[in-house]
Design a protein around this motif. Structure first.
Motif, mmCIF file in Angstrom:
data_model
loop_
_atom_site.group_PDB
_atom_site.id
_atom_site.type_symbol
_atom_site.label_atom_id
_atom_site.label_comp_id
_atom_site.label_asym_id
_atom_site.label_seq_id
_atom_site.Cartn_x
_atom_site.Cartn_y
_atom_site.Cartn_z
ATOM 1 N N ASP A 169 44.259 53.885 14.122
ATOM 2 C CA ASP A 169 44.266 53.941 12.666
ATOM 3 C C ASP A 169 44.967 52.447 12.191
ATOM 4 O OD1 ASP A 169 44.426 54.676 10.073
ATOM 5 O OD2 ASP A 169 46.340 55.671 10.262
ATOM 6 N N CYS A 170 44.254 51.352 12.503
ATOM 7 C CA CYS A 170 44.959 50.258 12.203
ATOM 8 C C CYS A 170 43.593 48.979 12.367
ATOM 9 C CB CYS A 170 45.860 49.644 13.447
ATOM 10 S SG CYS A 170 45.159 49.425 14.894
ATOM 11 N N PHE A 171 43.866 48.014 11.638
ATOM 12 C CA PHE A 171 43.104 46.907 11.833
ATOM 13 C C PHE A 171 43.344 45.727 12.845
ATOM 14 C CE2 PHE A 171 42.730 48.355 7.269
ATOM 15 C CZ PHE A 171 41.269 48.209 7.216
ATOM 16 N N TYR A 172 42.293 45.334 13.384
ATOM 17 C CA TYR A 172 42.312 44.033 14.265
ATOM 18 C C TYR A 172 41.445 42.972 13.850
ATOM 19 C CZ TYR A 172 44.185 46.592 18.256
ATOM 20 O OH TYR A 172 45.161 47.176 19.255
ATOM 21 N N LEU A 173 42.075 41.894 14.065
ATOM 22 C CA LEU A 173 41.275 40.605 13.555
ATOM 23 C C LEU A 173 40.906 39.955 14.715
ATOM 24 C CD1 LEU A 173 40.654 39.006 10.889
ATOM 25 C CD2 LEU A 173 42.744 37.912 11.168
ATOM 26 N N HIS A 174 39.475 39.295 15.105
ATOM 27 C CA HIS A 174 38.976 39.036 16.345
ATOM 28 C C HIS A 174 38.726 37.634 15.801
ATOM 29 C CE1 HIS A 174 37.610 42.868 18.750
ATOM 30 N NE2 HIS A 174 38.381 42.938 18.137
ATOM 31 N N MET A 175 39.719 36.762 16.068
ATOM 32 C CA MET A 175 39.523 35.171 15.587
ATOM 33 C C MET A 175 38.838 34.515 16.546
ATOM 34 S SD MET A 175 43.304 34.509 13.602
ATOM 35 C CE MET A 175 44.342 35.666 14.496
ATOM 36 N N ARG A 176 37.757 33.716 16.083
ATOM 37 C CA ARG A 176 37.183 32.561 16.864
ATOM 38 C C ARG A 176 37.696 31.373 16.846
ATOM 39 N NH1 ARG A 176 33.748 35.588 13.818
ATOM 40 N NH2 ARG A 176 33.217 33.810 12.423
ATOM 41 N N THR A 177 38.141 30.794 18.127
ATOM 42 C CA THR A 177 38.404 29.309 18.142
ATOM 43 C C THR A 177 37.682 28.574 18.914
ATOM 44 O OG1 THR A 177 39.787 29.710 20.157
ATOM 45 C CG2 THR A 177 40.786 30.504 17.931
ATOM 46 N N LYS A 178 37.453 27.263 18.478
ATOM 47 C CA LYS A 178 36.823 26.155 19.531
ATOM 48 C C LYS A 178 37.599 25.012 19.563
ATOM 49 C CE LYS A 178 32.617 25.268 18.135
ATOM 50 N NZ LYS A 178 31.435 24.856 17.548
ATOM 51 N N PRO A 179 37.455 24.406 20.649
ATOM 52 C CA PRO A 179 38.219 23.057 21.103
ATOM 53 C C PRO A 179 38.089 22.104 19.593
ATOM 54 C CG PRO A 179 36.819 23.649 22.747
ATOM 55 C CD PRO A 179 36.459 24.425 21.674
ATOM 56 N N ALA A 180 39.205 21.392 19.191
ATOM 57 C CA ALA A 180 39.258 20.561 18.271
ATOM 58 C C ALA A 180 38.414 19.292 18.590
ATOM 59 C CB ALA A 180 40.621 20.055 17.736
ATOM 60 N N VAL A 181 38.243 18.959 19.773
ATOM 61 C CA VAL A 181 37.611 17.820 20.264
ATOM 62 C C VAL A 181 36.420 18.476 21.138
ATOM 63 C CG1 VAL A 181 37.341 15.916 21.455
ATOM 64 C CG2 VAL A 181 39.440 16.054 19.905
ATOM 65 N N GLU A 182 35.190 18.556 20.868
ATOM 66 C CA GLU A 182 34.123 19.107 21.603
ATOM 67 C C GLU A 182 34.034 18.161 22.714
ATOM 68 O OE1 GLU A 182 33.677 22.465 19.393
ATOM 69 O OE2 GLU A 182 32.829 21.819 21.501
ATOM 70 N N ASN A 183 33.605 18.727 24.115
ATOM 71 C CA ASN A 183 32.984 18.176 25.061
ATOM 72 C C ASN A 183 31.377 18.227 25.098
ATOM 73 O OD1 ASN A 183 32.338 16.983 27.758
ATOM 74 N ND2 ASN A 183 33.528 18.722 28.914
ATOM 75 N N ASP A 184 30.828 16.954 24.953
ATOM 76 C CA ASP A 184 29.379 16.910 24.798
ATOM 77 C C ASP A 184 28.652 16.626 26.222
ATOM 78 O OD1 ASP A 184 30.070 15.081 21.883
ATOM 79 O OD2 ASP A 184 29.787 17.068 22.087
ATOM 80 N N ASP A 185 29.691 16.809 27.465
ATOM 81 C CA ASP A 185 28.560 16.205 28.571
ATOM 82 C C ASP A 185 28.451 17.461 29.290
ATOM 83 O OD1 ASP A 185 31.124 17.203 29.457
ATOM 84 O OD2 ASP A 185 31.752 15.402 30.325
ATOM 85 N N THR A 186 28.318 18.425 28.828
ATOM 86 C CA THR A 186 28.030 19.944 29.265
ATOM 87 C C THR A 186 26.433 20.234 28.929
ATOM 88 O OG1 THR A 186 30.265 20.984 29.114
ATOM 89 C CG2 THR A 186 28.290 22.445 29.397
ATOM 90 N N GLU A 187 25.585 20.247 30.078
ATOM 91 C CA GLU A 187 24.400 20.373 29.810
ATOM 92 C C GLU A 187 23.918 21.766 30.521
ATOM 93 O OE1 GLU A 187 23.160 17.413 27.644
ATOM 94 O OE2 GLU A 187 21.689 18.754 28.285
ATOM 95 N N GLN A 188 23.314 22.669 29.968
ATOM 96 C CA GLN A 188 22.922 24.030 30.332
ATOM 97 C C GLN A 188 21.447 23.841 30.721
ATOM 98 O OE1 GLN A 188 23.501 27.620 27.942
ATOM 99 N NE2 GLN A 188 25.129 26.496 26.742
ATOM 100 N N GLY A 189 20.741 22.940 30.249
ATOM 101 C CA GLY A 189 19.147 22.999 30.945
ATOM 102 C C GLY A 189 18.593 24.097 30.666
ATOM 103 N N ASP A 190 17.892 24.675 31.728
ATOM 104 C CA ASP A 190 17.012 25.828 31.534
ATOM 105 C C ASP A 190 17.491 26.949 32.295
ATOM 106 O OD1 ASP A 190 13.980 23.711 31.944
ATOM 107 O OD2 ASP A 190 14.979 24.496 29.967
ATOM 108 N N THR A 191 18.785 26.669 32.923
ATOM 109 C CA THR A 191 19.459 27.956 33.586
ATOM 110 C C THR A 191 20.014 28.834 32.748
ATOM 111 O OG1 THR A 191 19.981 26.341 35.419
ATOM 112 C CG2 THR A 191 20.968 28.278 35.293
ATOM 113 N N LYS A 192 19.971 30.105 32.881
ATOM 114 C CA LYS A 192 20.368 31.114 31.919
ATOM 115 C C LYS A 192 21.806 31.599 32.599
ATOM 116 C CE LYS A 192 19.858 35.914 30.366
ATOM 117 N NZ LYS A 192 19.030 37.263 30.511
ATOM 118 N N HIS A 193 22.835 31.490 31.788
ATOM 119 C CA HIS A 193 23.962 31.808 32.100
ATOM 120 C C HIS A 193 24.294 33.187 31.910
ATOM 121 C CE1 HIS A 193 25.678 27.625 32.779
ATOM 122 N NE2 HIS A 193 24.822 27.394 32.034
#
Length: 412
Positions: A169-193
């Motif tokens: 009988d209460c509310f929850y807030l699911h907050m989405r956070t992201k890094p302030a500085v993104e790391n652009d060197d991550t490549e997923q390619g065709d691999t499914k994670h």
């Protein structure tokens, strides 16, 4: 649905006064109405509309005229509807079944314009201005994501989803956070994670996830005790009226529990989606009463019903639901891997897990949920199906198949 692997979701329990709670209830009701209306418009007999711009043109002004929702929440409802319809279309393209989406559990999606986060509270937009919601924060010493992501200057709050927990009988807030500085060197390619949400089932907590979300079994246990007492009293009379009344009370109890399982299953699926999971993994239901000393027939029935509901609802979202043999998941330390029965003594009446080797002290159900996810990954690796990068979603990052923790692991 959260697709960005750098996103981290932080669930926080809210403390709101009666008037604020009423506004939040009304806001979530209108949000569901708006989202379901957009789904109806998108769900043409011969084709389905998935373009957010087209749905905006077709629905925005009508919803604004008929609903007290502020503009940004109307747009958020449209986006959720568009994503749900698009998910169905993608499943059809993959040769899978999918039925028309329908939003039932109370929630509302907020963006950075409709929620403002402070150190100990948040303000949220409603149908009648903003309300203040105080945070109910965990002990700073516990293994939680709050200090790692929410109160960390390296992360920004990008939005949130408001949920209502019917059991607490209460509310929850699911907050989405992201890094302030993104790391652009991550490549997923065709691999499914592959990202797994582990689920532990129990008596005190009917379900606990590897992300640290708990669903209390208190209501189930309370009403079952009440029903057993009532049935015993009625059966003592031995009359036909008493027999019919026992059946009526039983049907009422079943209906109450069915509604509870619908709510929990919706929230479990939502938890998986918000954390970018591809799989939901439960402990094997066969033999569960033998593994849980205090489990009764009603608990076995409850676990099966909950699994059935989650499986049905997860399918429409493209999620895979599995069961694994939970051997030693309650005794194994999810942090260092040390397994010993004294890590979690049976019948000790406590909810805490304490590793005798590394000293890891955490809620036992949370520890077991993480181990369930890890065990599934190891089983897949042993069977030769574990070639892709995999991990278990936690409340503060990711565990890989070797049990190694990473707060920035890809969640797929």
């Amino acid at each position: 649905m959260v697709d960005d692997s750098s996103t981290r979701t932080v669930p926080i329990k809210l403390d709101v006064d009666e008037s604020a709670a009423e506004l939040l209830h009304q806001t979530t009701d209108h949000f569901l109405d708006a989202a379901n209306y957009v789904v109806d418009v998108a769900w043409e007999p011969d084709w389905k509309i998935t373009s957010k711009q087209k749905l905006h043109d077709l629905t925005y002004y009508e919803v604004r005229d008929d609903s007290p929702l502020p503009a940004n929440l109307v747009q958020s409802a449209r986006n959720r509807a568009a994503e749900a319809v698009k998910g169905c279309v993608e499943r059809w393209k993959g040769g899978k079944k999918a039925s028309k989406p329908h939003f039932a559990s109370r929630f509302a999606s907020y963006d950075a314009r409709t929620v403002t986060v402070n150190d100990d509270h948040a303000t949220l937009a409603t149908i009648d201005g903003r309300v203040t919601a105080e945070f109910v924060l965990p002990d700073e010493q516990r293994d939680t994501p709050h200090s790692a992501y929410l109160f960390n200057g390296d992360y920004d709050v990008k939005g949130a989803t408001l949920h209502y927990d019917t059991v607490e009988d209460c509310f929850y807030l699911h907050m989405r956070t992201k890094p302030a500085v993104e790391n652009d060197d991550t490549e997923q390619g065709d691999t499914k994670h592959v990202s797994v949400l582990g689920v532990d089932l129990g008596i005190t907590n009917i379900a606990t996830t590897s992300t640290g979300k708990f669903w209390s079994g208190g209501e189930l246990n309370h009403w079952h005790r009440e029903y057993e007492k009532r049935r015993g009293d009625l059966q003592q009379t031995g009359t036909r009226w008493a027999h019919e009344n026992v059946q009526r009370v039983g049907r009422k109890q079943t209906g109450r529990f069915e509604q509870m399982f619908h709510t929990i299953s919706n929230e479990l699926v939502e938890e998986a989606l918000e954390n970018g999971c591809t799989h939901i993994v439960f402990e094997q239901l066969k033999g569960i009463r033998e593994r849980l000393p205090y489990a009764k027939a009603v608990h076995k029935w409850a676990f099966h019903r909950l699994f059935e509901y989650v499986t049905y609802k997860a399918e429409s979202e493209g999620l895979v639901v599995k069961q694994i043999n939970p051997a030693y998941t309650s005794q194994r330390c999810s942090k260092c891997g040390f397994t010993h029965e004294d890590n979690r003594p049976h019948n000790n009446g406590q909810d805490e897990f304490g590793c005798l080797k590394c000293g890891y002290d955490v809620h036992a159900d949370y520890n077991a949920a993480k181990n369930i996810g890890l065990k599934y990954l190891r089983d897949q690796q042993k069977s030769g199906r574990g070639g892709a990068p995999v991990g278990v979603r936690l409340n503060s990052g990711m565990l890989n198949v070797n049990g190694e923790y990473s707060p920035t692991a890809l969640s797929g």
